[in-house]
Design a protein around this motif. Structure first.
Motif, PDB file in Angstrom:
ATOM      1  N   THR A 266      32.556  31.544  27.703  1.00 43.44           N
ATOM      2  CA  THR A 266      33.471  32.669  27.850  1.00 43.44           C
ATOM      3  C   THR A 266      33.694  33.358  26.510  1.00 43.44           C
ATOM      4  OG1 THR A 266      35.471  31.331  27.476  1.00 43.44           O
ATOM      5  CG2 THR A 266      34.668  31.517  29.754  1.00 43.44           C
ATOM      6  N   ARG A 267      34.236  34.566  26.617  1.00 45.01           N
ATOM      7  CA  ARG A 267      34.577  35.349  25.429  1.00 45.01           C
ATOM      8  C   ARG A 267      35.958  35.950  25.628  1.00 45.01           C
ATOM      9  NH1 ARG A 267      30.998  40.361  22.826  1.00 45.01           N
ATOM     10  NH2 ARG A 267      32.427  40.819  21.094  1.00 45.01           N
ATOM     11  N   PRO A 268      36.881  35.772  24.674  1.00 45.09           N
ATOM     12  CA  PRO A 268      38.206  36.377  24.843  1.00 45.09           C
ATOM     13  C   PRO A 268      38.124  37.893  24.759  1.00 45.09           C
ATOM     14  CG  PRO A 268      37.993  35.407  22.653  1.00 45.09           C
ATOM     15  CD  PRO A 268      36.765  35.010  23.408  1.00 45.09           C
ATOM     16  N   ALA A 269      38.971  38.550  25.540  1.00 49.80           N
ATOM     17  CA  ALA A 269      38.996  40.011  25.537  1.00 49.80           C
ATOM     18  C   ALA A 269      40.349  40.478  26.045  1.00 49.80           C
ATOM     19  CB  ALA A 269      37.889  40.590  26.419  1.00 49.80           C
ATOM     20  N   THR A 270      40.662  41.712  25.700  1.00 51.16           N
ATOM     21  CA  THR A 270      41.835  42.377  26.267  1.00 51.16           C
ATOM     22  C   THR A 270      41.325  43.325  27.342  1.00 51.16           C
ATOM     23  OG1 THR A 270      42.893  42.284  24.104  1.00 51.16           O
ATOM     24  CG2 THR A 270      43.894  43.722  25.759  1.00 51.16           C
ATOM     25  N   VAL A 271      41.718  43.063  28.574  1.00 53.95           N
ATOM     26  CA  VAL A 271      41.216  43.832  29.715  1.00 53.95           C
ATOM     27  C   VAL A 271      42.336  44.658  30.314  1.00 53.95           C
ATOM     28  CG1 VAL A 271      40.344  43.631  32.091  1.00 53.95           C
ATOM     29  CG2 VAL A 271      39.307  42.285  30.253  1.00 53.95           C
ATOM     30  N   ASP A 272      42.011  45.894  30.640  1.00 52.87           N
ATOM     31  CA  ASP A 272      42.932  46.779  31.328  1.00 52.87           C
ATOM     32  C   ASP A 272      42.157  47.457  32.455  1.00 52.87           C
ATOM     33  OD1 ASP A 272      45.229  48.241  31.960  1.00 52.87           O
ATOM     34  OD2 ASP A 272      45.712  48.581  29.844  1.00 52.87           O
ATOM     35  N   VAL A 273      42.889  48.146  33.329  1.00 53.62           N
ATOM     36  CA  VAL A 273      42.288  48.768  34.503  1.00 53.62           C
ATOM     37  C   VAL A 273      42.567  50.260  34.483  1.00 53.62           C
ATOM     38  CG1 VAL A 273      42.170  48.774  37.023  1.00 53.62           C
ATOM     39  CG2 VAL A 273      42.627  46.631  35.802  1.00 53.62           C
ATOM     40  N   MET A 283      37.942  51.020  37.235  1.00 48.36           N
ATOM     41  CA  MET A 283      37.065  50.416  36.234  1.00 48.36           C
ATOM     42  C   MET A 283      37.843  49.408  35.395  1.00 48.36           C
ATOM     43  SD  MET A 283      34.905  52.410  33.279  1.00 48.36           S
ATOM     44  CE  MET A 283      33.779  51.540  32.187  1.00 48.36           C
ATOM     45  N   THR A 284      37.246  48.261  35.152  1.00 45.30           N
ATOM     46  CA  THR A 284      37.836  47.275  34.250  1.00 45.30           C
ATOM     47  C   THR A 284      37.271  47.524  32.855  1.00 45.30           C
ATOM     48  OG1 THR A 284      36.138  45.757  35.095  1.00 45.30           O
ATOM     49  CG2 THR A 284      38.387  45.450  35.888  1.00 45.30           C
ATOM     50  N   VAL A 285      38.166  47.751  31.916  1.00 49.09           N
ATOM     51  CA  VAL A 285      37.775  48.093  30.544  1.00 49.09           C
ATOM     52  C   VAL A 285      38.146  46.928  29.640  1.00 49.09           C
ATOM     53  CG1 VAL A 285      38.026  49.752  28.666  1.00 49.09           C
ATOM     54  CG2 VAL A 285      38.215  50.524  31.060  1.00 49.09           C
ATOM     55  N   ALA A 286      37.167  46.447  28.883  1.00 48.34           N
ATOM     56  CA  ALA A 286      37.390  45.301  28.000  1.00 48.34           C
ATOM     57  C   ALA A 286      37.341  45.732  26.543  1.00 48.34           C
ATOM     58  CB  ALA A 286      36.338  44.234  28.259  1.00 48.34           C
TER      59      ALA A 286
END
Length: 330
Positions: A266-273, A283-286
Motif C-alpha cells: 500500500t501507499r499512503p495518500a490523501t483522497v478526496d472525491v 472521481m477519486t483524486v489522490a
C-alpha cells in the motif's frame, strides 16, 4: 481468535463470491451484513444475502436493510452487469430468514461500540450506510480495527464514467463523508482502498471455475452450480464489452485483503472525491505528495499477486462447497 467482520455489500455477483469467501474462511466471523442499494435495489440485495446464507447452510447472521437511496442523488442500478436479481443466471431459493429490525447504519454503530477495536469493516458497495453511521458515531474510525473499501480509481480509467468507478459514482457524497471522516484516524487505522487499478488485475477465467468445481467434487455440487450460473453472466458481460471472457473479481479480492492485508502493498495518500465537476463528478483524486497540506486518510493498495489470491479463493470456496454438500449426500 476469529476476526469479526461487518460486510457492507450490494450483492452483486462478485459481492456474492466475497460472502462465500468469508463463510469459507475459518478465521472469519461475520457479525453483520449491511444490504446497500447499488447493483440492485436494497431489498433485492437483502434477499440475495439471505438466500446465499441459506444455500451455504450458514448459522444465524444478522442481515440488515440499508438506505434505499444515496444521500443526495437518485439511485442508479446496474442489472445489465449483474442480472435482473443481481446474481446473474443463478436462481436461489427464497429464504425464510428474517431481516434485522435495525437499519444498516444502526447495526454498524452498535456493533463497533459492542466490540471496540475488534471489528473489521468491508465495504464492497456504495458507502451510503457507512456515511450515515458516521453521522451518528463520528468516533467510528477509531472504534474499527480496520476498514477495507473496494472503490475508486487512481490514475486509471473509470468503469462507469471515464473518470469514476461504480461504487463511488453511485453515491459520491457518501464517499466524501467517509474519506473526510478517516482523516482523523491514526495511521494504523487508515482504510485500505482497493481501487480499479488493482482489482482489474484480478481476472477470473473459466479455468478458475473448473478448478473450484474439481475441488468441490464436481460441477453437480449445488453451490458450484449456483456460482457457475452467476459467474457465467458476469463473464458474458465482460466479453460483450470487449474485455475477454473473464470476470473482474473486485469484491472477493477486497474480502481477502480484509482478512489478510499482507496480500497487498500500500501507499499512503490523501483522497478526496470530486462532487462538482461537469465531466469528473465521482472521481477519486489522490494527493500522493502532500500538495494539499492535509494528512493521509487512506492506504491505496498498489500491488498484489493475483495467482496467490486465486489459489486461496479456489481452495477455500471449493473445500467449503464440498463440505457443505458432500458428494455421497447429493
Amino acid at each position: 481468535m476469529r476476526q469479526r467482520l461487518i460486510m457492507d455489500v450490494d450483492t452483486g455477483i462478485d459481492d456474492s463470491l466475497a460472502l462465500l469467501y468469508l463463510l469459507a474462511s475459518p478465521e472469519a466471523e461475520i457479525v453483520g451484513i449491511a444490504s446497500t442499494a447499488g447493483n440492485v435495489p436494497a431489498p433485492q440485495v437483502a434477499a440475495n444475502n439471505l438466500a446465499w446464507l441459506d444455500v451455504c447452510k450458514a448459522g444465524p447472521i444478522e442481515v440488515s436493510l440499508g438506505s434505499e437511496a444515496p444521500l443526495v442523488i437518485p439511485l442508479r442500478t446496474t442489472e445489465d452487469t449483474h442480472g435482473p436479481q443481481g446474481i446473474g443466471y443463478a436462481v436461489l431459493p427464497e429464504s425464510a430468514r428474517e431481516l434485522s429490525v435495525r437499519p444498516a447504519s444502526d447495526m454498524w454503530v452498535d456493533l463497533v461500540r459492542e466490540f471496540p477495536g475488534e471489528v473489521i469493516g468491508l465495504c464492497t458497495a456504495p458507502l451510503t450506510n457507512l456515511a450515515l453511521a458516521l453521522r451518528r458515531e463520528p468516533a467510528l474510525p477509531q472504534l474499527l480495527q480496520r476498514l477495507v473499501i473496494m472503490g475508486g480509481a487512481f490514475n486509471y480509467a473509470g468503469n462507469t464514467t471515464p473518470t469514476a468507478e461504480w461504487n463511488v459514482s453511485v453515491d459520491p457524497e457518501a464517499a466524501k463523508v467517509v474519506f473526510d471522516a478517516f482523516s482523523a484516524a491514526p495511521p494504523d487505522r487508515r482504510p485500505i482502498v482497493c481501487a480499479l487499478d488493482i482489482t482489474e488485475t484480478i481476472e477470473m477465467h473459466p479455468a478458475h471455475v473448473d478448478r473450484l468445481a474439481e475441488i468441490a467434487g464436481g460441477a453437480s455440487n449445488p453451490l458450484v452450480g449456483y456460482l457457475s450460473d452467476a459467474i457465467r453472466f458476469y463473464m458474458e458481460f465482460h466479453r460483450d464489452h470487449n474485455q475477454g471472457y473473464i470476470a473482474h473479481m473486485h469484491d472477493p479480492f477486497a474480502a481477502a485483503v480484509a482478512l489478510d492485508p499482507s496480500l497487498v502493498t500500500t501507499r499512503p495518500a490523501t483522497v478526496d472525491v470530486e462532487l462538482a465537476g461537469t465531466l469528473t463528478r465521482g472521481m477519486t483524486v489522490a494527493d500522493l505528495t502532500g500538495m494539499w497540506g492535509r494528512p493521509p486518510n487512506v492506504e491505496i493498495a498498489t500491488t498484489t499477486e493475483p495467482a496467490v489470491f486465486f489459489d486461496r479463493l479456489i481452495e477455500r470456496v471449493g473445500t467449503f462447497a464440498r463440505n457443505t454438500y458432500p458428494a455421497d449426500a447429493q
